[in-house]
Design an enzyme around this catalytic site. Structure first.
Site, PDB file in Angstrom:
ATOM      1  N   HIS A 286       0.843  -1.372   0.109  1.00  0.00           N
ATOM      2  CA  HIS A 286      -0.056   0.112  -0.266  1.00  0.00           C
ATOM      3  C   HIS A 286       1.017   1.192   0.018  1.00  0.00           C
ATOM      4  O   HIS A 286       0.937   1.959   1.063  1.00  0.00           O
ATOM      5  CB  HIS A 286      -0.894   0.101   1.142  1.00  0.00           C
ATOM      6  CG  HIS A 286      -2.111   1.019   1.089  1.00  0.00           C
ATOM      7  ND1 HIS A 286      -2.229   2.283   1.718  1.00  0.00           N
ATOM      8  CD2 HIS A 286      -3.215   0.791   0.509  1.00  0.00           C
ATOM      9  CE1 HIS A 286      -3.199   2.791   1.410  1.00  0.00           C
ATOM     10  NE2 HIS A 286      -3.764   1.933   0.688  1.00  0.00           N
ATOM     11  N   PHE A 287       1.351   1.498  -0.895  1.00  0.00           N
ATOM     12  CA  PHE A 287       1.397   1.043  -2.395  1.00  0.00           C
ATOM     13  C   PHE A 287       3.240   0.886  -2.511  1.00  0.00           C
ATOM     14  O   PHE A 287       3.692   2.064  -1.856  1.00  0.00           O
ATOM     15  CB  PHE A 287       0.988   2.132  -3.247  1.00  0.00           C
ATOM     16  CG  PHE A 287      -0.538   2.378  -3.099  1.00  0.00           C
ATOM     17  CD1 PHE A 287      -1.423   1.521  -3.586  1.00  0.00           C
ATOM     18  CD2 PHE A 287      -0.726   3.680  -2.399  1.00  0.00           C
ATOM     19  CE1 PHE A 287      -2.821   1.857  -3.354  1.00  0.00           C
ATOM     20  CE2 PHE A 287      -2.146   3.922  -2.240  1.00  0.00           C
ATOM     21  CZ  PHE A 287      -3.246   2.813  -2.637  1.00  0.00           C
TER      22      PHE A 287
END
Length: 157
Positions: A53-54
């Site tokens: 993420h991410f």
């Protein structure tokens, strides 16, 4: 429990039922039990959740920010109640707004003002900030429950 502020992880774990890897409060800066709390979360750069993420632009998920705010508010409520075996379960998150991103290496300031504190239902106005900039805010509602260890009540959260 007689607590001196600021306080760290040892005191937090003496009050909150959460344990690694799901403790989202690094320290309590100040607390007026049952009324308000200011806490901090050091957002570690090596959190495993940043792998997904991410990977190319890591951001702390909004759900984790909401959980950190709930843990801070619960600290205030549980210190006031002095109840071992008490848990706060989300009942609602209203008017949640996310204003700025929280990145690895940030220190997230968690503020909660308890606006309703009854035996069963508690309501808190919460805000999360980085360097004085608002990142998230909401009205959170919690149902407070007394549970015995191992009775399975926590499975509902």
């Amino acid at each position: 429990m007689d607590i001196t502020y600021p306080c760290g992880r040892e005191v937090i774990e003496a009050v909150l039922p959460h344990r690694d890897p799901f403790v989202w409060v690094s320290r309590i800066i100040e607390c007026e039990p049952g009324v308000s709390v200011t806490a901090e979360l050091d957002v570690a750069e090596d959190l495993p959740l940043f792998q997904g993420h991410f990977p190319d632009y890591p951001v702390l998920p909004g759900v984790i920010i909401m959980e950190a705010l709930a843990q801070a508010a619960s600290f205030s409520l549980l210190v006031e109640r002095g109840a071992e075996g008490a848990l706060g379960f989300f009942a609602a998150i209203d008017k949640a707004k996310f204003r700025n991103q929280v990145r690895p290496g940030d220190t997230l300031t968690l503020e909660a003002k308890i606006v309703k504190n009854s035996r069963r239902l508690c309501v808190a106005e919460v805000r999360a900030l980085v360097d004085g900039q608002l990142c998230a805010e909401a009205t959170q509602k919690y149902v407070m429950a007394e549970v015995e260890p191992g009775d399975g009540a926590a499975a509902g959260e």
